[in-house]
Motif scaffolding. Sequence first.
Motif, mmCIF file in Angstrom:
data_model
loop_
_atom_site.group_PDB
_atom_site.id
_atom_site.type_symbol
_atom_site.label_atom_id
_atom_site.label_comp_id
_atom_site.label_asym_id
_atom_site.label_seq_id
_atom_site.Cartn_x
_atom_site.Cartn_y
_atom_site.Cartn_z
ATOM 1 N N UNK A 26 -61.864 -116.500 -32.543
ATOM 2 C CA UNK A 26 -62.261 -116.525 -31.741
ATOM 3 C C UNK A 26 -63.932 -118.086 -32.089
ATOM 4 N N UNK A 27 -63.212 -119.066 -30.934
ATOM 5 C CA UNK A 27 -63.775 -120.186 -31.138
ATOM 6 C C UNK A 27 -65.481 -120.318 -30.565
ATOM 7 N N UNK A 28 -66.717 -119.716 -31.085
ATOM 8 C CA UNK A 28 -67.769 -119.526 -30.319
ATOM 9 C C UNK A 28 -67.989 -121.592 -29.711
ATOM 10 N N UNK A 29 -68.664 -121.172 -28.261
ATOM 11 C CA UNK A 29 -68.707 -122.085 -27.962
ATOM 12 C C UNK A 29 -70.425 -122.606 -27.615
ATOM 13 N N UNK A 30 -70.714 -121.466 -27.333
ATOM 14 C CA UNK A 30 -72.477 -121.601 -26.875
ATOM 15 C C UNK A 30 -73.085 -120.401 -26.574
ATOM 16 N N UNK A 31 -74.357 -120.497 -27.617
ATOM 17 C CA UNK A 31 -74.829 -119.623 -27.367
ATOM 18 C C UNK A 31 -75.996 -119.139 -26.971
ATOM 19 N N UNK A 32 -77.460 -118.633 -26.091
ATOM 20 C CA UNK A 32 -78.365 -118.284 -26.516
ATOM 21 C C UNK A 32 -79.337 -117.138 -26.808
ATOM 22 N N UNK A 33 -80.553 -117.202 -26.572
ATOM 23 C CA UNK A 33 -81.231 -116.428 -26.761
ATOM 24 C C UNK A 33 -82.696 -116.343 -26.171
ATOM 25 N N UNK A 34 -82.978 -115.647 -25.422
ATOM 26 C CA UNK A 34 -84.016 -115.533 -24.669
ATOM 27 C C UNK A 34 -84.931 -114.477 -25.815
ATOM 28 N N UNK B 294 -82.943 -103.612 -21.325
ATOM 29 C CA UNK B 294 -83.713 -103.155 -19.993
ATOM 30 C C UNK B 294 -83.135 -103.704 -19.087
ATOM 31 N N UNK B 295 -81.475 -103.920 -18.453
ATOM 32 C CA UNK B 295 -81.392 -104.226 -17.769
ATOM 33 C C UNK B 295 -80.850 -105.529 -17.712
ATOM 34 N N UNK B 296 -81.613 -106.635 -18.435
ATOM 35 C CA UNK B 296 -81.649 -107.657 -18.332
ATOM 36 C C UNK B 296 -80.636 -108.367 -19.192
ATOM 37 N N UNK B 297 -79.343 -109.932 -19.201
ATOM 38 C CA UNK B 297 -79.232 -110.733 -20.360
ATOM 39 C C UNK B 297 -79.753 -111.342 -20.843
ATOM 40 N N UNK B 298 -79.883 -110.910 -22.299
ATOM 41 C CA UNK B 298 -81.767 -111.791 -22.870
ATOM 42 C C UNK B 298 -80.795 -112.472 -24.259
ATOM 43 N N UNK B 299 -79.169 -112.105 -24.183
ATOM 44 C CA UNK B 299 -78.968 -113.292 -25.160
ATOM 45 C C UNK B 299 -77.624 -112.919 -25.519
ATOM 46 N N UNK B 300 -76.506 -113.636 -25.965
ATOM 47 C CA UNK B 300 -75.116 -113.813 -25.138
ATOM 48 C C UNK B 300 -74.216 -115.505 -26.680
ATOM 49 N N UNK B 301 -73.349 -115.202 -26.549
ATOM 50 C CA UNK B 301 -72.450 -116.122 -26.821
ATOM 51 C C UNK B 301 -70.907 -115.857 -25.986
ATOM 52 N N UNK B 302 -70.462 -117.215 -25.860
ATOM 53 C CA UNK B 302 -68.739 -117.376 -25.462
ATOM 54 C C UNK B 302 -67.827 -118.496 -25.861
ATOM 55 N N UNK B 303 -66.978 -118.186 -25.947
ATOM 56 C CA UNK B 303 -65.950 -118.983 -26.074
ATOM 57 C C UNK B 303 -64.270 -118.481 -26.054
ATOM 58 N N UNK B 304 -64.054 -118.905 -26.867
ATOM 59 C CA UNK B 304 -62.816 -119.093 -26.790
ATOM 60 C C UNK B 304 -61.489 -117.871 -27.997
ATOM 61 N N UNK B 305 -60.870 -117.605 -27.059
ATOM 62 C CA UNK B 305 -59.556 -116.537 -28.073
ATOM 63 C C UNK B 305 -58.676 -116.969 -27.918
ATOM 64 N N UNK B 306 -57.748 -116.956 -29.229
ATOM 65 C CA UNK B 306 -56.593 -117.515 -29.654
ATOM 66 C C UNK B 306 -56.300 -117.631 -30.851
ATOM 67 N N UNK B 307 -54.899 -116.910 -30.693
ATOM 68 C CA UNK B 307 -53.982 -116.622 -32.419
ATOM 69 C C UNK B 307 -55.449 -115.722 -33.280
ATOM 70 N N UNK B 308 -56.208 -115.162 -32.611
ATOM 71 C CA UNK B 308 -56.889 -113.922 -33.577
ATOM 72 C C UNK B 308 -58.363 -114.658 -33.970
ATOM 73 N N UNK C 124 -65.162 -118.082 -35.816
ATOM 74 C CA UNK C 124 -65.675 -117.084 -36.285
ATOM 75 C C UNK C 124 -64.151 -116.376 -36.410
ATOM 76 N N UNK C 125 -64.120 -115.217 -37.421
ATOM 77 C CA UNK C 125 -62.754 -114.702 -37.393
ATOM 78 C C UNK C 125 -63.140 -112.940 -37.474
ATOM 79 N N UNK C 126 -62.786 -112.678 -36.384
ATOM 80 C CA UNK C 126 -63.696 -110.928 -35.985
ATOM 81 C C UNK C 126 -63.441 -110.278 -37.313
ATOM 82 N N UNK C 127 -62.256 -110.288 -38.182
ATOM 83 C CA UNK C 127 -61.698 -108.625 -39.458
ATOM 84 C C UNK C 127 -63.153 -109.578 -40.299
#
Length: 164
Positions: free
Chosen positions: A150-158, A134-148, A65-68
């Motif tokens: 973002x390498x998405x690694x894993x996501x989840x959705x509740x 409502x104060x609960x983590x219900x979804x997300x994505x994490x990854x690595x950001x290098x040189x502009x 993902x290139x954020x811009x």
Amino acid sequence: MAIRWLSQKLVFPSPELADRDGVVAVGGDCSIPRLLLAYRSGIFPWPMDDDLPLFWFSPDPRWVVVPRAAHVPKSLRKQMRRGVYEVRTDTNFAGCASVYRPTQQSTWITDEMRMSYEALHHEGYAHSIEAWRDGALVGGLYGVSLGGVFFGESMFALEPDASK
């Protein structure tokens, strides 16, 4: 394909040598220097089984993902305007990296990988984008950001659209 075993030396084979499934190498560890070298080379780790060594992949193409340049579909923009979820970054990285998907009994993210990505997070290289309701983590994505990039690694959705 000949299996390329990694040694203690911080070096990877060329991603061009990946097999048709994208496997570049096997073995090694998830140290911060090795992970950073891997990402800079277009390679990422993926554990296959607890009884096997770590596999390293470089599929062609590698989705990043290139954020811009990220495209947000109209339906998702509409959902965001409704304010169903509060979107946060880096407020619960460890939680984002350890949630099981509803269809899984466990997560593919091993303890070693979780600790390594948390260390990358503390060094400023790994980030989480989180959906809260409502104060609960219900979804997300994490990854690595290098040189502009973002390498998405894993996501989840509740909840619906919470990982988008």
